[in-house]
Design an enzyme around this catalytic site. Structure first.
Site, PDB file in Angstrom:
ATOM      1  N   SER A 124       2.214   3.974   8.751  1.00  0.00           N
ATOM      2  CA  SER A 124       2.138   4.949   7.945  1.00  0.00           C
ATOM      3  C   SER A 124       2.961   6.245   8.634  1.00  0.00           C
ATOM      4  O   SER A 124       4.073   6.343   8.924  1.00  0.00           O
ATOM      5  CB  SER A 124       0.730   5.323   7.385  1.00  0.00           C
ATOM      6  OG  SER A 124       0.879   6.134   6.208  1.00  0.00           O
ATOM      7  N   HIS A 237       0.296  -1.231   0.776  1.00  0.00           N
ATOM      8  CA  HIS A 237       0.059  -0.537   2.072  1.00  0.00           C
ATOM      9  C   HIS A 237      -0.801  -1.222   3.244  1.00  0.00           C
ATOM     10  O   HIS A 237      -0.440  -0.911   4.424  1.00  0.00           O
ATOM     11  CB  HIS A 237      -0.407   0.976   1.959  1.00  0.00           C
ATOM     12  CG  HIS A 237      -0.175   2.025   2.973  1.00  0.00           C
ATOM     13  ND1 HIS A 237       1.057   2.151   3.634  1.00  0.00           N
ATOM     14  CD2 HIS A 237      -0.959   2.568   3.910  1.00  0.00           C
ATOM     15  CE1 HIS A 237       1.161   3.209   4.437  1.00  0.00           C
ATOM     16  NE2 HIS A 237      -0.161   3.660   4.464  1.00  0.00           N
TER      17      HIS A 237
END
Length: 258
Positions: A124, A237
């Site tokens: 991320s 994600h």
């Protein structure tokens, strides 16, 4: 006088895995005392280094001992900086501003414990940190960015929940301070990367859009760099735990053959 990457404090940290020793390290970065977590397999041997660069900001996305131990169990010595301003570290987190040097000098911390092979992994927000580390150092063996941010400007427009924080940290919106966002975006400097890059991303990621991966791929290809992409059509994600464990093993094996 202390130097960048110098260790100035250590304390034992509880480990979730009896085969992995955890130590919280305090080290120097640009005159600041910054903290991070070191994970070492207890079995004797020579291990590659693995710089784990966390996502998030401040307490969101903080380094998890279980995750760091998971990578160490694959046969690495892992160091995970918390970044400045976190967990009692000095300074303030800048979302890939000067805090990128906390990652850069984290490599020097790792080198005190491992062999000459240093792999950099970013998840991320850690993706942008990993790319800057590979741009600013020439002693990196491989780079993996998983669901990684590569464009600070795009992050501002995509993440309405992060805009207030980014305006405060970066110094305005991309319209008001475009050069500050460009200065945080590693895409424009990828020609300086010498290590092979692996890009892992879920096509349904709503936290970090797939365009971050595609843009990185475009810039790496344009600069004639060695890279590979693993795109997962069904995932967001966060990958399901079983798939996550499999991808961890696969990416660790990829690192070891670079």
């Amino acid at each position: 006088m202390t130097t960048n990457g110098e260790i100035v404090g250590k304390r034992a940290y509880p480990s979730p895995n009896p085969a992995i020793r955890l130590t919280e390290i305090t080290y120097m970065s640009q005159g600041l005392r910054v903290k991070g977590l070191l994970a070492e397999p207890k079995a004797s041997g020579t291990y590659d280094g693995f710089l784990y660069l966390r996502g998030g900001m401040q307490n969101i996305g903080m380094v998890r001992p279980a995750r760091v131990a998971q990578f160490a169990a694959q046969g690495f010595i892992v160091f995970a900086p918390y970044y400045r301003g976190n967990r009692g570290g000095e300074g303030r987190d800048e979302f890939a501003g000067q805090d990128r040097f906390d990652a850069v000098y984290g490599v020097d911390v790792l080198k005190r414990f491992c062999n000459d092979n240093i792999h950099v992994f970013g998840f991320s927000r850690g993706g942008i940190m990993a790319l800057w580390t590979a741009i600013l150092r020439k002693d990196i063996t491989s780079v993996v960015t998983w669901a990684g941010v590569s464009d600070a400007t795009a992050t501002y427009w995509e993440r309405t929940d992060m805009r207030r924080m980014m305006k405060r940290v970066v110094g305005g919106t991309p319209n008001r301070a475009p050069e500050a966002y460009d200065a945080r975006t590693p895409l424009f400097e990828v020609e300086h990367i010498t290590a092979p890059v692996l890009i892992i991303h879920g096509l349904r990621d709503e936290n970090v859009d797939i365009e971050h991966a595609r843009q990185l791929e475009f810039y790496l290809k344009d600069a004639q760099k060695i890279y590979e992409t693993w795109y997962y059509e069904k995932f967001t994600h966060f990958f399901p735990s079983e798939v996550n464990r499999l991808v961890v093993r696969m990416l660790c094996n990829w690192m070891k053959v670079q």
